[in-house]
Scaffold this motif. Structure first.
Motif, mmCIF file in Angstrom:
data_model
loop_
_atom_site.group_PDB
_atom_site.id
_atom_site.type_symbol
_atom_site.label_atom_id
_atom_site.label_comp_id
_atom_site.label_asym_id
_atom_site.label_seq_id
_atom_site.Cartn_x
_atom_site.Cartn_y
_atom_site.Cartn_z
ATOM 1 N N HIS A 18 0.832 -1.219 0.000
ATOM 2 C CA HIS A 18 0.000 0.000 0.000
ATOM 3 C C HIS A 18 0.860 1.261 0.000
ATOM 4 C CE1 HIS A 18 -3.643 -2.326 0.315
ATOM 5 N NE2 HIS A 18 -3.073 -3.051 1.275
ATOM 6 N N MET A 19 1.980 1.229 0.711
ATOM 7 C CA MET A 19 2.843 2.412 0.696
ATOM 8 C C MET A 19 3.464 2.605 -0.681
ATOM 9 S SD MET A 19 2.182 3.532 3.637
ATOM 10 C CE MET A 19 2.993 5.090 3.352
ATOM 11 N N SER A 20 3.871 1.506 -1.328
ATOM 12 C CA SER A 20 4.484 1.663 -2.655
ATOM 13 C C SER A 20 3.425 2.059 -3.686
ATOM 14 C CB SER A 20 5.241 0.400 -3.073
ATOM 15 O OG SER A 20 4.341 -0.648 -3.348
ATOM 16 N N ALA A 21 2.176 1.580 -3.501
ATOM 17 C CA ALA A 21 1.101 1.992 -4.412
ATOM 18 C C ALA A 21 0.889 3.505 -4.321
ATOM 19 C CB ALA A 21 -0.190 1.243 -4.067
ATOM 20 N N LEU A 22 0.933 4.024 -3.084
ATOM 21 C CA LEU A 22 0.785 5.475 -2.902
ATOM 22 C C LEU A 22 1.949 6.222 -3.546
ATOM 23 C CD1 LEU A 22 -0.470 5.631 0.807
ATOM 24 C CD2 LEU A 22 -1.739 6.386 -1.223
ATOM 25 N N ALA A 23 3.159 5.679 -3.367
ATOM 26 C CA ALA A 23 4.341 6.333 -3.926
ATOM 27 C C ALA A 23 4.268 6.324 -5.455
ATOM 28 C CB ALA A 23 5.607 5.625 -3.433
ATOM 29 N N LEU A 24 3.823 5.209 -6.028
ATOM 30 C CA LEU A 24 3.733 5.119 -7.492
ATOM 31 C C LEU A 24 2.681 6.080 -8.035
ATOM 32 C CD1 LEU A 24 4.230 1.263 -7.847
ATOM 33 C CD2 LEU A 24 5.701 3.039 -8.836
ATOM 34 N N GLN A 25 1.581 6.213 -7.291
ATOM 35 C CA GLN A 25 0.564 7.189 -7.723
ATOM 36 C C GLN A 25 1.123 8.605 -7.718
ATOM 37 O OE1 GLN A 25 -3.223 6.923 -5.816
ATOM 38 N NE2 GLN A 25 -3.814 5.133 -7.037
ATOM 39 N N ALA A 26 1.975 8.871 -6.739
ATOM 40 C CA ALA A 26 2.549 10.217 -6.634
ATOM 41 C C ALA A 26 3.389 10.562 -7.858
ATOM 42 C CB ALA A 26 3.398 10.332 -5.357
ATOM 43 N N VAL A 27 3.997 9.545 -8.490
ATOM 44 C CA VAL A 27 4.827 9.824 -9.664
ATOM 45 C C VAL A 27 4.092 9.479 -10.977
ATOM 46 C CG1 VAL A 27 6.988 9.515 -8.411
ATOM 47 C CG2 VAL A 27 5.958 7.546 -9.565
ATOM 48 N N GLY A 28 2.776 9.270 -10.864
ATOM 49 C CA GLY A 28 1.969 9.058 -12.067
ATOM 50 C C GLY A 28 2.050 7.659 -12.648
ATOM 51 N N LEU A 29 2.476 6.674 -11.832
ATOM 52 C CA LEU A 29 2.552 5.289 -12.307
ATOM 53 C C LEU A 29 1.649 4.385 -11.476
ATOM 54 C CD1 LEU A 29 6.427 4.951 -12.800
ATOM 55 C CD2 LEU A 29 4.713 5.215 -14.599
ATOM 56 N N GLY A 30 0.447 4.868 -11.170
ATOM 57 C CA GLY A 30 -0.466 4.126 -10.303
ATOM 58 C C GLY A 30 -0.649 2.685 -10.744
ATOM 59 N N ILE A 31 -0.731 1.761 -9.764
ATOM 60 C CA ILE A 31 -0.882 0.342 -10.107
ATOM 61 C C ILE A 31 -2.280 -0.143 -9.761
ATOM 62 C CG2 ILE A 31 1.538 -0.310 -9.989
ATOM 63 C CD1 ILE A 31 1.066 -1.122 -7.061
ATOM 64 N N GLY A 32 -3.242 0.756 -9.769
ATOM 65 C CA GLY A 32 -4.623 0.365 -9.489
ATOM 66 C C GLY A 32 -5.004 0.633 -8.057
ATOM 67 N N GLY A 33 -6.306 0.807 -7.830
ATOM 68 C CA GLY A 33 -6.789 1.126 -6.489
ATOM 69 C C GLY A 33 -6.657 2.617 -6.245
ATOM 70 N N SER A 34 -7.624 3.197 -5.510
ATOM 71 C CA SER A 34 -7.562 4.629 -5.276
ATOM 72 C C SER A 34 -6.600 4.944 -4.141
ATOM 73 C CB SER A 34 -8.958 5.153 -4.936
ATOM 74 O OG SER A 34 -9.313 4.731 -3.633
ATOM 75 N N ALA A 35 -6.060 6.138 -4.181
ATOM 76 C CA ALA A 35 -5.142 6.579 -3.133
ATOM 77 C C ALA A 35 -5.827 6.516 -1.780
ATOM 78 C CB ALA A 35 -4.666 7.997 -3.428
ATOM 79 N N ARG A 36 -7.125 6.792 -1.796
ATOM 80 C CA ARG A 36 -7.912 6.788 -0.572
ATOM 81 C C ARG A 36 -7.898 5.407 0.097
ATOM 82 N NH1 ARG A 36 -12.541 9.571 1.607
ATOM 83 N NH2 ARG A 36 -13.986 7.941 2.259
#
Lengths: 299, 263
Positions: free
Chosen positions: B219-237
């Motif tokens: 979950h932390m890496s998913a948030l980090a990836l979203q921050a750099v525009g490489l989201g791996i699915g699932g909302s940040a929320r």
């Protein structure tokens, strides 16, 4: 209750057990300020258990206990206490000076850092790391942290174990000075000599019970047994009639005699048997003396 | 003069009063000094993410690939996992074994101040590695991100310290020093690989991708990836809520361990 007028430690009917083994049974004990109280007893007597209760590291199973008028381990109790544990180390990477500075900062009226270091004789080692100190120096360092804040209550668990004779005298003097300045000092020891040299009051503990609570001189009279070993032609019956003799036995022609007054026993013995030889006199160990005391009290 | 001498603190005067903040500040300082004087901990923990980033993003990445951005996001999470498990968690276990923690707990130091100091020290080392990663990414791998993304990424990496340190605390308060070290090693590798910090989860079989959903590192890496525009699915929320749940769970377990044992 005004915390500065309350007893430093007040225990009422305190009991504690480790699993099913009772370690303290119904202990009543009040520790006053301005005096050194020694908890004297053999290993397993319950000394460290009592210290842990006073510090809030354990809770009594029953009974009530206050430290400086507060719940043991509470912020109020901790703020006025300086502690030296029997088996605690300090951060190996920090120097003597850094440790003292850190701990002195916990107390509102700490002694100056240099003074604390001088008090325990570690001036030359002040900038050495704790991990590089000898065992005795490490114990002195731990003692320094206990006294640096000029606490109202000083709790010392076997403070002079691993100390050489000089360090021991230095430590005794510093402990005495704290009590003379009005602090309550509670120390544990298994050495009668230490209690005798230092304490105003000795609480004799064995098997989790208080056996005696008196000035050191009185305690010593009760437990300071001596053992005389020698070769003599006297019979068992006549030896047991000598003054002070508690018990006697012989092994391979050598008598072993326990006495409460070695001088008086020997004086009479030499009158009755001037050929007495291979004489040795030794102080009985605390464990032996306590076992005897327990037997006498049970009888 | 060797490098350690430079780190020796100058002598601040002993204050006559002990305001809480001053006490905690000095405690933090002491913990940082301790860590700096333990290079055997410091060097591997700090150097490992930087060395691997250099290898995979600077040396091995094909030109024009997204690797540099992707592993900047995931290695930053790794960079906080190391100090939290090894420096903080296993460190607490060895301090507990040595009786240092016990002595601090009966000293007048405010309850928990020692833990806060160690936590601050772990956070500081995390910050140093994360910033070094950022410099390496921008300077060496040519990573370009909007300013806001850099700050969001930094925030995610630093917030990772919270769940990971609380996990480390659970271990440190429940196990002895050597067991804590062994367990930390296992968890470090397990959480890093299965959480997708080493390589993208999409390279794993579906079963392992499901396992990842249960890991805080995921979950932390998913948030980090979203921050750099490489989201791996699932909302940040959702990822944020999952991370918060870990903080609560590990926090609760650590609190129980803390109150159960006072030595």
């Amino acid at each position: 209750m005004n915390p500065s007028s309350s007893p430093a430690i007040e225990a009422r009917g305190v009991s504690h057990r480790y699993g099913r083994v009772p370690s303290l049974s119904d202990v009543d004990l009040t520790i006053e300020r301005g005096a050194v109280t020694a908890l004297l007893g053999p290993n397993g007597a319950g000394k460290t258990t009592f210290v842990n209760l006073v510090l809030g590291r354990d809770r009594p199973g029953s009974g009530s206990l206050t430290t400086l008028g507060a719940l043991p381990g509470s912020a109020a109790a901790r703020a006025g206490s300086g502690v030296m544990l029997q088996s605690a180390s300090l951060a190996a990477q920090l120097t003597v000076r850094e440790h003292v500075r850190l701990f002195a900062g916990y107390y509102p009226s700490a002694l100056p850092v240099g003074e604390v270091i001088a008090l325990v004789g570690l001036e030359k080692e002040a900038d050495r790391r704790y991990g590089s100190l000898s065992g005795g120096q490490q114990r002195r360092m731990q003692f320094a942290l206990a006294v640096c804040g000029q606490p109202a209550l000083l709790v010392l668990d076997e403070p002079t174990v691993a100390l050489d004779a000089d360090s021991r005298r230095l430590t005794w003097a510093a402990i005495r000075a704290r009590a003379d300045a009005g602090a309550a000092v509670l120390l544990t020891t298994h050495l009668l000599e230490e209690a005798e040299a230092l304490a105003d009051r000795v609480v004799l503990l064995a098997g989790g019970r208080i056996l005696a609570d008196a000035p050191p001189r009185a305690i010593k009279a009760r437990i300071a047994e001596q053992r005389i070993t020698c070769r003599s032609t006297l019979s068992l019956e006549r030896i047991t009639q000598l003054p002070g003799v508690i018990a006697a036995s012989s092994h391979e022609g050598r008598w072993s005699v326990r006495t409460s007054h070695a001088e008086r026993t020997l004086a009479s013995w030499l009158v009755r048997d001037p050929n007495l030889r291979d004489l040795e006199i030794a102080r009985a160990s605390l464990e032996e003396a306590l076992a005897q005391l327990l037997q006498r009290e049970a009888a | 003069m060797n490098s350690i001498d430079i780190l020796r603190p100058s002598a601040p005067p002993i204050p006559r009063t002990s305001p809480r903040l001053g006490v905690i500040r000095r405690e933090i300082h002491a913990e940082i000094v301790r860590s700096l004087r333990t290079p055997s901990f410091l060097v591997p923990t700090l150097a490992m993410p930087l060395a691997f980033y250099t290898l995979f993003a600077l040396v091995l990445a094909p030109p024009g690939s997204q690797t540099g951005v992707y592993i900047l996001a995931t290695y930053g999470v790794l960079a906080s996992l190391g100090p939290c498990l090894f420096g903080f968690g296993a460190g607490i276990a060895s301090d507990r074994d040595a009786g240092i923690l016990g002595l601090k707990r009966i000293s007048p130091l405010p309850a928990g101040a020692f833990l806060i100091a160690r936590l601050a020290s772990a956070a500081l080392f995390t910050l140093v590695v994360v910033l070094a990663l950022d410099v390496l990414a921008a300077g060496g791998a040519g990573v370009r991100l909007p300013v806001q993304s850099w700050f969001t990424l930094l925030a995610v990496h630093m917030l990772s310290v919270l769940p990971f340190c609380l996990l480390g605390l659970c271990i440190g308060l429940r196990t002895g020093a050597s067991a804590a070290m062994a367990l930390s090693n296992l968890l470090f590798i397990g959480l890093a690989v299965l959480g997708g910090l080493w390589m993208p989860l999409s390279m794993f079989p579906p079963v392992m991708q499901k396992v990842a959903l249960a890991l805080p590192t995921y979950h932390m890496s998913a948030l980090a990836l979203q921050a750099v525009g490489l989201g791996i699915g699932g909302s940040a929320r959702v990822h944020g809520l999952c991370a918060a749940a870990y903080v609560l769970v590990f926090g609760g377990l650590a609190w129980r361990a803390w109150t159960a044992n006072t030595h």
